[in-house]
Design a protein around this motif. Structure first.
Motif, PDB file in Angstrom:
ATOM      1  N   GLY A 296      18.917  46.271  38.777  1.00 47.08           N
ATOM      2  CA  GLY A 296      18.481  47.252  37.798  1.00 47.08           C
ATOM      3  C   GLY A 296      19.646  47.634  36.941  1.00 47.08           C
ATOM      4  N   LEU A 297      19.803  48.916  36.746  1.00 42.78           N
ATOM      5  CA  LEU A 297      20.866  49.449  35.913  1.00 42.78           C
ATOM      6  C   LEU A 297      22.223  48.940  36.329  1.00 42.78           C
ATOM      7  CD1 LEU A 297      22.234  51.556  34.045  1.00 42.78           C
ATOM      8  CD2 LEU A 297      21.827  53.228  35.816  1.00 42.78           C
ATOM      9  N   LEU A 298      22.462  48.784  37.597  1.00 37.83           N
ATOM     10  CA  LEU A 298      23.822  48.597  38.061  1.00 37.83           C
ATOM     11  C   LEU A 298      24.042  47.384  38.922  1.00 37.83           C
ATOM     12  CD1 LEU A 298      23.996  52.306  39.079  1.00 37.83           C
ATOM     13  CD2 LEU A 298      24.719  51.321  36.940  1.00 37.83           C
ATOM     14  N   GLY A 299      23.116  46.467  39.037  1.00 37.75           N
ATOM     15  CA  GLY A 299      23.265  45.426  40.022  1.00 37.75           C
ATOM     16  C   GLY A 299      23.611  44.044  39.502  1.00 37.75           C
ATOM     17  N   ALA A 300      24.215  43.903  38.372  1.00 39.72           N
ATOM     18  CA  ALA A 300      24.545  42.589  37.833  1.00 39.72           C
ATOM     19  C   ALA A 300      26.051  42.396  37.811  1.00 39.72           C
ATOM     20  CB  ALA A 300      23.980  42.454  36.420  1.00 39.72           C
TER      21      ALA A 300
ATOM     22  N   ARG B 175      17.792  55.504  32.110  1.00 38.65           N
ATOM     23  CA  ARG B 175      17.141  54.265  31.677  1.00 38.65           C
ATOM     24  C   ARG B 175      18.096  53.117  31.933  1.00 38.65           C
ATOM     25  NH1 ARG B 175      12.905  54.038  28.169  1.00 38.65           N
ATOM     26  NH2 ARG B 175      12.914  52.046  29.227  1.00 38.65           N
ATOM     27  N   VAL B 176      17.559  51.936  32.109  1.00 41.31           N
ATOM     28  CA  VAL B 176      18.375  50.745  32.258  1.00 41.31           C
ATOM     29  C   VAL B 176      18.928  50.375  30.885  1.00 41.31           C
ATOM     30  CG1 VAL B 176      18.332  48.281  32.810  1.00 41.31           C
ATOM     31  CG2 VAL B 176      17.044  49.901  34.207  1.00 41.31           C
ATOM     32  N   PRO B 177      20.231  50.172  30.784  1.00 40.05           N
ATOM     33  CA  PRO B 177      20.790  49.723  29.512  1.00 40.05           C
ATOM     34  C   PRO B 177      20.269  48.327  29.177  1.00 40.05           C
ATOM     35  CG  PRO B 177      22.537  50.341  31.053  1.00 40.05           C
ATOM     36  CD  PRO B 177      21.248  50.362  31.805  1.00 40.05           C
ATOM     37  N   GLU B 178      20.135  48.030  27.894  1.00 36.43           N
ATOM     38  CA  GLU B 178      19.705  46.687  27.501  1.00 36.43           C
ATOM     39  C   GLU B 178      20.753  45.656  27.869  1.00 36.43           C
ATOM     40  OE1 GLU B 178      18.324  46.438  23.495  1.00 36.43           O
ATOM     41  OE2 GLU B 178      16.746  47.906  23.846  1.00 36.43           O
ATOM     42  N   GLU B 179      22.030  46.029  27.806  1.00 34.56           N
ATOM     43  CA  GLU B 179      23.112  45.146  28.216  1.00 34.56           C
ATOM     44  C   GLU B 179      23.624  45.590  29.569  1.00 34.56           C
ATOM     45  OE1 GLU B 179      26.441  43.883  25.784  1.00 34.56           O
ATOM     46  OE2 GLU B 179      25.328  44.631  24.052  1.00 34.56           O
ATOM     47  N   ILE B 180      23.451  44.749  30.580  1.00 32.37           N
ATOM     48  CA  ILE B 180      23.996  45.038  31.902  1.00 32.37           C
ATOM     49  C   ILE B 180      25.456  44.614  31.881  1.00 32.37           C
ATOM     50  CG2 ILE B 180      23.805  44.593  34.360  1.00 32.37           C
ATOM     51  CD1 ILE B 180      21.385  46.027  33.190  1.00 32.37           C
ATOM     52  N   THR B 181      26.330  45.509  32.317  1.00 33.02           N
ATOM     53  CA  THR B 181      27.759  45.247  32.239  1.00 33.02           C
ATOM     54  C   THR B 181      28.436  45.538  33.568  1.00 33.02           C
ATOM     55  OG1 THR B 181      28.256  47.484  31.528  1.00 33.02           O
ATOM     56  CG2 THR B 181      27.772  45.891  29.788  1.00 33.02           C
TER      57      THR B 181
ATOM     58  N   LEU C  98      31.170  50.373  33.070  1.00 32.52           N
ATOM     59  CA  LEU C  98      30.443  51.337  32.257  1.00 32.52           C
ATOM     60  C   LEU C  98      31.253  52.613  32.112  1.00 32.52           C
ATOM     61  CD1 LEU C  98      26.984  51.071  34.030  1.00 32.52           C
ATOM     62  CD2 LEU C  98      27.569  50.095  31.824  1.00 32.52           C
ATOM     63  N   THR C  99      31.110  53.261  30.967  1.00 35.55           N
ATOM     64  CA  THR C  99      31.721  54.573  30.788  1.00 35.55           C
ATOM     65  C   THR C  99      30.657  55.651  30.635  1.00 35.55           C
ATOM     66  OG1 THR C  99      31.899  54.225  28.401  1.00 35.55           O
ATOM     67  CG2 THR C  99      33.824  53.659  29.749  1.00 35.55           C
ATOM     68  N   GLU C 100      29.485  55.266  30.133  1.00 42.68           N
ATOM     69  CA  GLU C 100      28.378  56.202  29.944  1.00 42.68           C
ATOM     70  C   GLU C 100      27.082  55.561  30.398  1.00 42.68           C
ATOM     71  OE1 GLU C 100      28.196  57.417  25.856  1.00 42.68           O
ATOM     72  OE2 GLU C 100      29.759  58.903  26.128  1.00 42.68           O
ATOM     73  N   LEU C 101      26.130  56.427  30.761  1.00 39.86           N
ATOM     74  CA  LEU C 101      24.793  55.986  31.146  1.00 39.86           C
ATOM     75  C   LEU C 101      23.771  56.702  30.267  1.00 39.86           C
ATOM     76  CD1 LEU C 101      25.192  56.221  35.016  1.00 39.86           C
ATOM     77  CD2 LEU C 101      25.309  54.174  33.599  1.00 39.86           C
ATOM     78  N   PRO C 102      22.660  56.026  29.935  1.00 36.35           N
ATOM     79  CA  PRO C 102      21.622  56.631  29.098  1.00 36.35           C
ATOM     80  C   PRO C 102      20.684  57.528  29.916  1.00 36.35           C
ATOM     81  CG  PRO C 102      21.102  54.332  29.513  1.00 36.35           C
ATOM     82  CD  PRO C 102      22.428  54.602  30.167  1.00 36.35           C
TER      83      PRO C 102
END
Length: 165
Positions: free
Chosen positions: A14-18, A51-57, A60-64
């Motif tokens: 999801g948001l953080l698993g890539a 929300r999940v960012p469109e670009e998984i990175t 990260l410095t900020e989350l939506p």
């Protein structure tokens, strides 16, 4: 912070698993509309939804952030400070990605039931986390793993705190 996902729930990307290497400098890179607010990873608190960012990175410095009553895929549920299992202390030097991943897997699994109301192994939800990057560890004294409840594609429209899902 570096992004990672739990070993036991590796399917819950999801948001953080890539693991793609891209630095994110701010909210505008997430491709979200004006209904999201960029929240610094250092300011994330339990109960905030994202929300999940469109670009998984990887970093990260900020989350939506969005209100938990709006469609979202992630909910922060714990912030746990890393401690070295051998010494019980938090080291000044970066312990390495493997040590942080192992720590976050265990710490986030332990905190899941207290927040959701059911053990993660019995839940229809998953967890993932952010861990400090080497740069964040050195420059920002970042020592915390951030734990997030996540789904596998469907969106949530309420907080999962105490739901037993």
């Amino acid at each position: 912070m570096r992004t990672r996902g739990p070993v036991a729930r590796a399917a819950a990307v999801g948001l953080l698993g890539a693991s793609v290497v891209v630095l994110v400098g701010g909210c505008s890179l997430f491709g979200q509309d004006d209904e999201t607010d960029g929240v610094s990873v250092f300011d994330v608190e339990a109960g905030q939804c994202f929300r999940v960012p469109e670009e998984i990175t990887v970093e990260l410095t900020e989350l939506p952030a969005v209100p938990c009553t709006e469609p979202h895929e992630q909910e922060a549920y714990a912030r746990v400070t890393y401690t070295d299992p051998a010494t019980g202390t938090t080291p000044d030097t970066f312990p390495g990605a493997d040590a942080l991943t192992t720590f976050a897997d265990g710490a986030c699994a332990e905190q899941f039931q207290d927040y959701v109301g059911v053990d993660y192994r019995d839940s229809s939800l998953y967890f993932t986390y952010l861990v400090p990057s080497p740069r964040g560890w050195e420059q920002n004294a970042d020592r915390d793993a951030l734990c997030f409840v996540t789904t596998t594609g469907s969106q949530l429209s309420q907080s999962v705190a105490g739901t037993g899902w």
